[in-house]
Design an enzyme around this catalytic site. Structure first.
Site, PDB file in Angstrom:
ATOM      1  N   LYS A 138      -3.462   5.927   8.414  1.00 27.04           N
ATOM      2  CA  LYS A 138      -3.701   4.871   9.477  1.00 27.04           C
ATOM      3  C   LYS A 138      -3.668   5.368  10.727  1.00 27.04           C
ATOM      4  CE  LYS A 138      -1.895   0.804   9.075  1.00 27.04           C
ATOM      5  NZ  LYS A 138      -0.500   0.795   8.263  1.00 27.04           N
ATOM      6  N   ARG A 188      -1.276  -7.411  12.247  1.00 22.81           N
ATOM      7  CA  ARG A 188      -0.472  -7.219  11.050  1.00 22.81           C
ATOM      8  C   ARG A 188      -0.343  -9.330  10.248  1.00 22.81           C
ATOM      9  NH1 ARG A 188       2.341  -2.152  11.594  1.00 22.81           N
ATOM     10  NH2 ARG A 188       2.981  -1.607   9.620  1.00 22.81           N
ATOM     11  N   ARG A 244       6.617  12.331   3.799  1.00 24.18           N
ATOM     12  CA  ARG A 244       6.125  12.840   4.576  1.00 24.18           C
ATOM     13  C   ARG A 244       6.935  13.029   5.769  1.00 24.18           C
ATOM     14  NH1 ARG A 244       2.805   7.215   7.366  1.00 24.18           N
ATOM     15  NH2 ARG A 244       5.126   6.485   7.272  1.00 24.18           N
ATOM     16  N   ARG A 287      11.316   9.043   8.595  1.00 20.08           N
ATOM     17  CA  ARG A 287      11.700   7.867   8.888  1.00 20.08           C
ATOM     18  C   ARG A 287      12.483   7.544   8.194  1.00 20.08           C
ATOM     19  NH1 ARG A 287       5.589   5.216  10.421  1.00 20.08           N
ATOM     20  NH2 ARG A 287       6.862   3.456   9.578  1.00 20.08           N
ATOM     21  N   ARG A 326       8.117  -2.672   2.373  1.00 20.31           N
ATOM     22  CA  ARG A 326       6.775  -3.037   2.803  1.00 20.31           C
ATOM     23  C   ARG A 326       5.655  -3.563   2.272  1.00 20.31           C
ATOM     24  NH1 ARG A 326       7.882   3.397   4.856  1.00 20.31           N
ATOM     25  NH2 ARG A 326       6.247   3.150   6.323  1.00 20.31           N
TER      26      ARG A 326
END
Ligand code: ADP
Length: 215
Positions: free
Chosen positions: A13, A88, A123, A156, A167
């Site tokens: 996203k 969300r 990532r 992160r 998550r």
């Protein structure tokens, strides 16, 4: 253009939001980036949000609504905006419409949980700009340094395997219901679902084609 990007964590996203922002010339409102900035600055909001974020849980709705409300009132958002990471929950979507924000288009990115887990483990991000890299699919030119500024990239805290699982569960339970909320809304936004399987440029081309066909 008021656009919402929906999709599970790690679906891309943030990357798509940046590409669309450059194309449509409207700002991105990334609640994840805003919260991480608040945590880094040690503000009251940051301190309250940090525990929820690091455990993969959602920050309480009212805090998020207040944060987004203040942001969309800013001058640069009067031309429109791309919401990345908000709403969300269905409650957040209701609050958004109660603020008088008529979302025109929802773009929902889809990807299986297994691919997401692989993507998130590689990532790396440049915190100041939000630029995202991946050790295999999109490596930086120089190891672990941002291509534009040369500054160090970071991972992160919530990208560790355990938190990614939490998550994903939160996404399926609390965020996925937004898809039917928006597609069933009377006079609701146009909703499109797009596979996020391809590389970033391919996905961007699909999103552009959908928005083109709509305008
Ligand atoms: P991702 O979509 O990759 O999980 P984000 O960067 O959008 O990550 O968000 C990181 C974390 O920030 C979330 O796991 C959550 O704790 C918090 N957060 C971001 N946006 C919201 C929101 N709209 N409502 C509640 N919590 C949020």
């Amino acid at each position: 253009m008021k656009l919402v990007l929906l999709g599970p964590p790690g679906v891309g996203k943030g990357t798509q939001a940046q590409l669309l922002s450059a194309w449509l010339k409207v700002p991105v409102i990334s609640t994840g980036d805003m919260l991480r900035a608040a945590v880094a600055a040690g503000t009251e909001l940051g301190q309250a949000a940090q525990w929820h974020m690091n455990s993969g849980q959602l920050v309480p709705d009212q805090m998020m609504v207040d944060l987004v409300k203040a942001r969309i009132e800013a001058q640069d958002c009067q031309v429109g905006f791309i919401l990345d990471g908000f709403p969300r929950t269905v409650q957040q979507a209701i609050a958004l419409s109660e603020l008088g924000v008529g979302v025109e288009c929802v773009l929902a990115l889809k990807l299986s949980d297994a691919v997401i887990v692989r993507r998130l483990s590689g990532r790396w991000v440049h915190p100041a700009s939000g630029r995202v890299y991946h050790t295999m699919h999109h490596p930086p030119q120089r190891d672990l340094l941002d291509d534009v500024t040369g500054e160090p990239l970071v991972q992160r805290e919530d990208d560790c395997a355990e938190t990614v699982q939490a998550r994903l569960e939160v996404y399926h339970q609390q965020t996925e219901p937004l898809l039917s909320y928006y597609s069933n809304a009377t006079e609701g936004p146009l909703c499109h679902q797009v596979s996020a399987q391809g590389d970033a440029e391919e996905v961007h081309a699909q999103l552009k084609a959908l928005l083109h066909a709509q305008s």
